[in-house]
Design a protein around this motif. Structure first.
Motif, PDB file in Angstrom:
ATOM      1  N   LYS A 118     -10.434 -22.761  53.933  1.00 12.32           N
ATOM      2  CA  LYS A 118     -10.939 -21.442  53.734  1.00 12.32           C
ATOM      3  C   LYS A 118     -12.259 -21.634  52.771  1.00 12.32           C
ATOM      4  CE  LYS A 118     -10.558 -16.797  51.360  1.00 12.32           C
ATOM      5  NZ  LYS A 118      -9.439 -15.818  50.874  1.00 12.32           N
ATOM      6  N   ALA A 119     -13.194 -21.154  52.742  1.00 11.75           N
ATOM      7  CA  ALA A 119     -14.402 -21.559  51.995  1.00 11.75           C
ATOM      8  C   ALA A 119     -14.172 -21.233  50.564  1.00 11.75           C
ATOM      9  CB  ALA A 119     -15.552 -20.913  52.568  1.00 11.75           C
ATOM     10  N   LYS A 120     -14.655 -21.945  49.584  1.00 10.49           N
ATOM     11  CA  LYS A 120     -14.363 -21.756  48.416  1.00 10.49           C
ATOM     12  C   LYS A 120     -15.389 -21.523  47.476  1.00 10.49           C
ATOM     13  CE  LYS A 120      -9.823 -24.137  48.222  1.00 10.49           C
ATOM     14  NZ  LYS A 120      -9.190 -25.311  47.895  1.00 10.49           N
ATOM     15  N   GLY A 121     -15.422 -21.155  46.157  1.00 12.07           N
ATOM     16  CA  GLY A 121     -16.580 -21.127  45.299  1.00 12.07           C
ATOM     17  C   GLY A 121     -17.605 -19.871  45.871  1.00 12.07           C
ATOM     18  N   THR A 122     -18.996 -20.418  45.208  1.00  4.62           N
ATOM     19  CA  THR A 122     -20.032 -19.603  45.566  1.00  4.62           C
ATOM     20  C   THR A 122     -20.092 -19.670  47.032  1.00  4.62           C
ATOM     21  OG1 THR A 122     -20.748 -20.158  43.522  1.00  4.62           O
ATOM     22  CG2 THR A 122     -22.332 -19.108  44.968  1.00  4.62           C
ATOM     23  N   TRP A 123     -19.938 -20.646  47.872  1.00  3.16           N
ATOM     24  CA  TRP A 123     -20.009 -20.757  49.446  1.00  3.16           C
ATOM     25  C   TRP A 123     -19.039 -19.472  49.867  1.00  3.16           C
ATOM     26  CZ3 TRP A 123     -23.029 -20.921  53.334  1.00  3.16           C
ATOM     27  CH2 TRP A 123     -22.470 -21.100  54.394  1.00  3.16           C
ATOM     28  N   GLY A 124     -17.808 -19.493  49.443  1.00  5.03           N
ATOM     29  CA  GLY A 124     -17.216 -18.647  50.028  1.00  5.03           C
ATOM     30  C   GLY A 124     -17.595 -17.162  49.800  1.00  5.03           C
ATOM     31  N   GLN A 125     -17.952 -17.018  48.648  1.00  4.57           N
ATOM     32  CA  GLN A 125     -18.565 -15.692  48.080  1.00  4.57           C
ATOM     33  C   GLN A 125     -19.782 -15.226  49.031  1.00  4.57           C
ATOM     34  OE1 GLN A 125     -18.933 -13.948  43.727  1.00  4.57           O
ATOM     35  NE2 GLN A 125     -20.656 -15.333  43.976  1.00  4.57           N
ATOM     36  N   LEU A 126     -20.734 -16.216  49.566  1.00  2.46           N
ATOM     37  CA  LEU A 126     -21.842 -16.122  50.314  1.00  2.46           C
ATOM     38  C   LEU A 126     -21.309 -15.557  51.715  1.00  2.46           C
ATOM     39  CD1 LEU A 126     -24.204 -18.718  49.368  1.00  2.46           C
ATOM     40  CD2 LEU A 126     -24.431 -16.256  48.635  1.00  2.46           C
ATOM     41  N   SER A 127     -20.314 -16.146  52.007  1.00  2.30           N
ATOM     42  CA  SER A 127     -19.580 -16.146  53.458  1.00  2.30           C
ATOM     43  C   SER A 127     -19.057 -14.627  53.500  1.00  2.30           C
ATOM     44  CB  SER A 127     -18.537 -16.847  53.769  1.00  2.30           C
ATOM     45  OG  SER A 127     -18.979 -18.091  53.715  1.00  2.30           O
ATOM     46  N   ARG A 128     -18.566 -14.224  52.312  1.00  5.65           N
ATOM     47  CA  ARG A 128     -18.024 -12.616  52.471  1.00  5.65           C
ATOM     48  C   ARG A 128     -18.882 -11.445  51.985  1.00  5.65           C
ATOM     49  NH1 ARG A 128     -14.040 -16.166  50.120  1.00  5.65           N
ATOM     50  NH2 ARG A 128     -14.752 -15.160  47.986  1.00  5.65           N
ATOM     51  N   LYS A 129     -19.841 -11.841  51.084  1.00  4.17           N
ATOM     52  CA  LYS A 129     -20.495 -10.726  50.526  1.00  4.17           C
ATOM     53  C   LYS A 129     -22.220 -11.026  50.725  1.00  4.17           C
ATOM     54  CE  LYS A 129     -17.163 -10.293  46.798  1.00  4.17           C
ATOM     55  NZ  LYS A 129     -16.888 -10.538  45.353  1.00  4.17           N
ATOM     56  N   ALA A 130     -22.800 -11.822  51.128  1.00  4.26           N
ATOM     57  CA  ALA A 130     -24.015 -12.035  51.086  1.00  4.26           C
ATOM     58  C   ALA A 130     -24.815 -10.789  51.923  1.00  4.26           C
ATOM     59  CB  ALA A 130     -24.671 -13.361  51.817  1.00  4.26           C
ATOM     60  N   ARG A 131     -23.956 -10.213  53.148  1.00  5.38           N
ATOM     61  CA  ARG A 131     -24.628  -9.104  53.775  1.00  5.38           C
ATOM     62  C   ARG A 131     -25.036  -7.996  53.014  1.00  5.38           C
ATOM     63  NH1 ARG A 131     -22.618  -4.094  54.258  1.00  5.38           N
ATOM     64  NH2 ARG A 131     -20.607  -5.409  54.010  1.00  5.38           N
ATOM     65  N   LYS A 132     -24.043  -7.668  52.197  1.00 10.42           N
ATOM     66  CA  LYS A 132     -24.382  -6.540  51.409  1.00 10.42           C
ATOM     67  C   LYS A 132     -25.509  -6.687  50.423  1.00 10.42           C
ATOM     68  CE  LYS A 132     -21.080  -5.746  47.955  1.00 10.42           C
ATOM     69  NZ  LYS A 132     -19.678  -5.295  47.324  1.00 10.42           N
ATOM     70  N   TYR A 133     -26.075  -7.840  50.189  1.00 12.51           N
ATOM     71  CA  TYR A 133     -27.344  -7.959  49.536  1.00 12.51           C
ATOM     72  C   TYR A 133     -27.995  -8.495  50.423  1.00 12.51           C
ATOM     73  CZ  TYR A 133     -23.639  -7.442  45.490  1.00 12.51           C
ATOM     74  OH  TYR A 133     -22.784  -6.917  44.416  1.00 12.51           O
ATOM     75  N   GLY A 134     -28.171  -7.962  51.614  1.00 12.77           N
ATOM     76  CA  GLY A 134     -29.353  -8.528  52.191  1.00 12.77           C
ATOM     77  C   GLY A 134     -29.511  -9.998  52.780  1.00 12.77           C
ATOM     78  N   GLY A 135     -28.348 -10.875  52.559  1.00 13.59           N
ATOM     79  CA  GLY A 135     -28.328 -11.926  53.013  1.00 13.59           C
ATOM     80  C   GLY A 135     -27.842 -12.403  54.289  1.00 13.59           C
ATOM     81  N   HIS A 136     -28.674 -13.131  55.117  1.00 17.14           N
ATOM     82  CA  HIS A 136     -28.073 -13.390  56.360  1.00 17.14           C
ATOM     83  C   HIS A 136     -28.023 -14.939  56.342  1.00 17.14           C
ATOM     84  CE1 HIS A 136     -29.914  -9.542  58.226  1.00 17.14           C
ATOM     85  NE2 HIS A 136     -28.647  -9.421  57.579  1.00 17.14           N
ATOM     86  N   ILE A 137     -27.007 -15.556  56.927  1.00 17.94           N
ATOM     87  CA  ILE A 137     -26.784 -17.017  56.617  1.00 17.94           C
ATOM     88  C   ILE A 137     -26.710 -17.629  58.185  1.00 17.94           C
ATOM     89  CG2 ILE A 137     -25.307 -19.037  55.827  1.00 17.94           C
ATOM     90  CD1 ILE A 137     -24.299 -17.066  53.806  1.00 17.94           C
ATOM     91  N   TYR A 138     -27.534 -18.667  58.260  1.00 22.17           N
ATOM     92  CA  TYR A 138     -27.598 -19.332  59.680  1.00 22.17           C
ATOM     93  C   TYR A 138     -27.113 -20.714  59.031  1.00 22.17           C
ATOM     94  CZ  TYR A 138     -30.887 -15.756  61.119  1.00 22.17           C
ATOM     95  OH  TYR A 138     -31.485 -14.433  61.285  1.00 22.17           O
ATOM     96  N   SER A 139     -25.927 -21.112  59.604  1.00 22.44           N
ATOM     97  CA  SER A 139     -25.231 -22.473  59.471  1.00 22.44           C
ATOM     98  C   SER A 139     -25.122 -23.015  60.687  1.00 22.44           C
ATOM     99  CB  SER A 139     -23.627 -22.162  58.826  1.00 22.44           C
ATOM    100  OG  SER A 139     -23.220 -20.900  59.766  1.00 22.44           O
ATOM    101  N   VAL A 140     -25.351 -24.395  60.436  1.00 22.35           N
ATOM    102  CA  VAL A 140     -25.731 -25.375  61.517  1.00 22.35           C
ATOM    103  C   VAL A 140     -24.757 -26.612  61.203  1.00 22.35           C
ATOM    104  CG1 VAL A 140     -27.389 -26.747  62.745  1.00 22.35           C
ATOM    105  CG2 VAL A 140     -28.063 -24.767  61.437  1.00 22.35           C
ATOM    106  N   SER A 141     -24.295 -26.932  62.424  1.00 21.51           N
ATOM    107  CA  SER A 141     -23.278 -28.196  62.433  1.00 21.51           C
ATOM    108  C   SER A 141     -23.200 -28.963  63.847  1.00 21.51           C
ATOM    109  CB  SER A 141     -21.825 -27.692  62.059  1.00 21.51           C
ATOM    110  OG  SER A 141     -21.021 -28.988  62.028  1.00 21.51           O
TER     111      SER A 141
END
Length: 223
Positions: A120-143
Motif C-alpha cells: 500500500k502506498a505510504k507517506g505523501t505519495w499515499g496521501q496524493l493517491s487518496r486525496k489529490a483529486r479533492k484539491y484539483g490534482g490529477h496523477i498520470y503514473s507511468v510504468s
C-alpha cells in the motif's frame, strides 16, 4: 500544503503501462496536458517531457512555488541526480504543497516502479493517491513494470492505458485489471515507429478495455 478542497472535482487519475517503446510517454505528449491544465508538474528522471527541468531540490521547489505565485500556466519537472524513494517523496511533498482546489494541476510520474513497492502506498505519495483529486490534482503514473507498483494508485486510477507488455506474467496481471483476455495483449499488433502505436484503454465502469491506435508524432489525442 494543499488548499481549497472541493469534492466536486472528478477523479481523472490515469495509469499507463507498457514496455520500452510501447508509446506511453508519446501518448502523454500527444495528450498535451498543457492545454488541459493550468499547472503540470513532472517527476521526470529521463527528461522525457518538455518542461522547465530542475536538477536540485532547491531549484525545483523554487520553480514550482514561483509558478504558483504567478497565477500563470507553467510546466516544471524534477530530474534528480539519483532516483531514490527519498527524492520521489520530496517531489510528492512539493506537488502536494502546490495543489489548490480552485486550479487543476496534473502530476506526471515516470517509471513509478523505480520508486514504489507493491505494498500500500505510504507517506505523501499515499496521501496524493487518496486525496489529490479533492484539491484539483490529477496523477498520470507511468510504468514499464505494472506488477511491481503499489496497488493504491492503480485502484485509484479510473482510466487505465496499456501498451505492449514483454512477459506472460505482466500480460496475465493486466488482463485482469483491464477485463480482457491475456491473449488479446499477447496478439496486439506490433507498433510501426513514427506511424502507429497500439494500446488498450479502460474507462470507469464495467465495460472491458478497448483496442485503440494513435500516431506518436502527429496530431493530438483525447481520453
Amino acid at each position: 500544503m494543499a488548499i481549497n478542497p472541493d469534492n466536486s472535482h472528478e477523479c481523472r487519475h490515469m495509469f499507463l503501462c507498457g514496455c520500452s517503446g510501447s508509446g506511453k510517454s508519446s501518448f502523454l505528449r500527444r495528450l498535451n496536458l498543457a492545454r488541459l491544465y493550468q499547472r503540470v508538474i513532472y517527476w521526470d528522471p529521463d527528461e522525457d517531457h518538455k518542461a522547465e527541468h530542475c536538477y536540485t531540490r532547491a531549484s525545483f521547489k523554487r520553480a514550482v512555488m514561483r509558478g504558483v505565485a504567478s497565477g500563470k500556466k507553467f510546466r516544471v519537472a524534477y530530474t534528480p541526480d539519483k532516483v531514490t524513494q527519498e527524492e520521489f517523496e520530496f517531489w510528492c511533498g512539493v506537488f502536494w504543497a502546490a495543489l489548490d482546489g480552485s486550479v487543476l494541476t496534473a502530476g506526471v510520474v515516470e517509471e513509478l516502479a523505480d520508486v514504489t513497492g507493491t505494498a500500500k502506498a505510504k507517506g505523501t505519495w499515499g496521501q496524493l493517491s487518496r486525496k489529490a483529486r479533492k484539491y484539483g490534482g490529477h496523477i498520470y503514473s507511468v510504468s514499464q513494470r505494472p506488477a511491481e507498483i503499489d496497488k493504491s494508485i492503480l485502484s485509484q486510477s479510473p482510466i487505465k492505458w496499456c501498451g505492449q507488455l514483454e512477459t506472460p506474467a505482466e500480460r496475465d496481471y493486466l488482463s485482469r485489471v483491464l477485463g480482457i483476455q491475456a491473449e488479446a495483449l499477447q496478439t496486439m499488433p506490433a507498433n510501426i515507429p513514427g506511424k502507429k502505436c497500439h494500446f488498450y484503454i479502460k474507462y470507469p465502469g464495467p465495460d472491458p478495455a478497448k483496442p485503440r491506435v494513435f500516431n506518436p508524432v502527429q496530431g493530438a489525442v483525447t481520453i
